[in-house]
Design an enzyme around this catalytic site. Structure first.
Site, short mmCIF file in Angstrom:
data_model
loop_
_atom_site.label_atom_id
_atom_site.label_comp_id
_atom_site.label_asym_id
_atom_site.label_seq_id
_atom_site.Cartn_x
_atom_site.Cartn_y
_atom_site.Cartn_z
N ALA A 80 46.66 -34.60 -17.48
CA ALA A 80 46.89 -35.90 -16.83
C ALA A 80 45.57 -36.43 -16.27
O ALA A 80 44.82 -35.69 -15.65
CB ALA A 80 47.91 -35.75 -15.70
N TYR A 147 33.90 -41.38 -14.10
CA TYR A 147 34.79 -40.53 -14.89
C TYR A 147 34.15 -39.17 -15.17
O TYR A 147 34.72 -38.12 -14.88
CB TYR A 147 35.12 -41.25 -16.21
CG TYR A 147 35.90 -40.42 -17.20
CD1 TYR A 147 37.29 -40.36 -17.15
CD2 TYR A 147 35.25 -39.70 -18.21
CE1 TYR A 147 38.00 -39.61 -18.06
CE2 TYR A 147 35.95 -38.94 -19.12
CZ TYR A 147 37.33 -38.89 -19.05
OH TYR A 147 38.03 -38.14 -19.96
N ILE A 192 37.91 -45.08 -33.91
CA ILE A 192 38.78 -44.89 -35.08
C ILE A 192 40.10 -45.64 -34.89
O ILE A 192 40.59 -46.31 -35.80
CB ILE A 192 38.98 -43.39 -35.38
CG1 ILE A 192 37.64 -42.79 -35.85
CG2 ILE A 192 40.08 -43.18 -36.44
CD1 ILE A 192 37.65 -41.33 -36.21
#
Ligand code: UD1
Length: 317
Positions: A80, A147, A192
């Site tokens: 998570a 992050y 992608i």
């Protein structure tokens, strides 16, 4: 058979991990707040009587505590997260809460309930602007985003729990993961998924810069297998491992491979390089082999083929 708790189970990597664990006969307890995860990702898993799901926020102590008490898992695979690097700049508080506080909550709950093992979803983003390739786990880590910083801090927090309380902790640094169920909807989604969406709409993909930048693309099925090994292998060593292929692919090469598999010409639109882009990213896969007995087995072409077939399956019911 083992009982495994998967946080972020409704996400891209979480749902593939849950599917594989179930396929291998394990019992899976999934938790997800459905902030970015989707229940539709769990349509296969939900068919199994060995799958249980709780909708809750992993950064909150009470639901995690109750879940650990109920599930009594042998291991937790903690996936998570706030998954978008750009969003970690826009919402640094949410980044801290979902990418660091949540790790603390999981580590504490695991410790309190006698869970012996945690597998943590880290990221190549912990390396930041490294210049020497392939990237090695012993190399420098200077994250260049909130992050990456939260992922690195989580690795350290968990390593501390491993040393202090005898937990086994495996931090998996995922490289550029691709495959079915990856969300293409943001301009910052994986290249992608973006290309595949464009091609599905009959438009041309956009290549930033000259297209000679390279990435280490790994198929999501391989990542799920690395998670399974990290959670269930009997060895008790803690450690950090790149989850990568060790093979570089340029964006131009990616376009050519997609065109070949689709059997049609693809003429990408070249625009200016994306601001803040790194030129190359390539991991060393050796530690994953030593720690987990893991090596990626799906080639880029085979992974793309699986993605294409999934689109066909979706379209034809
Ligand atoms: C990844 C993160 C990104 C983060 C960076 C930090 C993902 C999906 N993205 O980016 O948020 O800032 O690590 O190292 O995990 N590209 C195109 N056309 C597109 C989209 C991308 O040419 O439409 C190119 C990009 O310029 C880049 C490459 O494809 O060179 C890969 O892009 P992306 O999938 O976003 O991954 P990262 O750049 O590795």
């Amino acid at each position: 058979m083992a009982r495994i708790l998967v946080t972020g189970a409704a996400g891209f990597i979480g749902s593939h991990t849950a599917d594989l664990l179930l396929q291998e006969g394990n019992e899976v307890w999934g938790i997800d707040n459905l902030r970015t995860g989707r229940m539709s990702n769990l349509s296969a898993a939900s068919q199994s009587p060995r799958f249980h799901f709780v909708r809750a926020d992993v950064a909150k102590e009470k639901p995690c505590d109750e879940l650990m008490e109920k599930a009594k898992p042998a291991a937790v695979i903690h996936l998570a997260a706030l998954v978008s690097v750009p969003e970690s700049f826009e919402q640094p508080d949410e980044n801290f809460r979902l990418n660091l506080t949540a790790t603390h909550v999981i580590a504490e709950a695991a410790h309190r309930h006698g869970v012996k093992r945690i597998v943590f979803a880290s990221s190549a983003a912990v390396y930041g602007r490294a210049e020497s390739f392939p990237l090695d786990e012993r190399g420098i880590t200077i994250p260049v985003s909130p992050y990456g910083a939260a992922k690195l801090a989580s690795e350290s927090l968990l390593a501390g729990y491993a040393e202090s309380f005898g937990l086994t902790v495996r931090s998996c640094r995922y490289f550029n993961v691709f495959g079915p169920r990856q969300d293409p909807s943001s301009p910052y989604s994986g290249v992608i998924s973006r290309f595949w969406e464009k091609l599905g709409q009959g438009s041309q993909p956009t290549v930033f810069g000259d297209g000679e930048q390279t990435r280490d693309f790994i198929y999501v099925g391989d990542v799920a297998r690395a998670n399974l090994l990290a959670a269930t292998m009997p060895e008790v060593h803690s450690g950090v491992a790149n989850i990568c292929t060790g093979r570089p692919t340029s964006i131009n090469n990616l376009v050519q491979t997609m065109a070949r598999l689709l059997g049609r010409e693809v003429n990408p639109i070249h625009v200016a390089p994306r601001q803040g882009d790194i030129r190359h990213s390539l991991g060393s896969p050796q530690a994953a082999q030593a720690l987990l007995g893991f090596s990626a087995s799906t080639s880029l072409a085979d992974g793309l083929q699986a993605l294409f077939l999934r689109r066909d399956a979706d379209q034809h019911g």
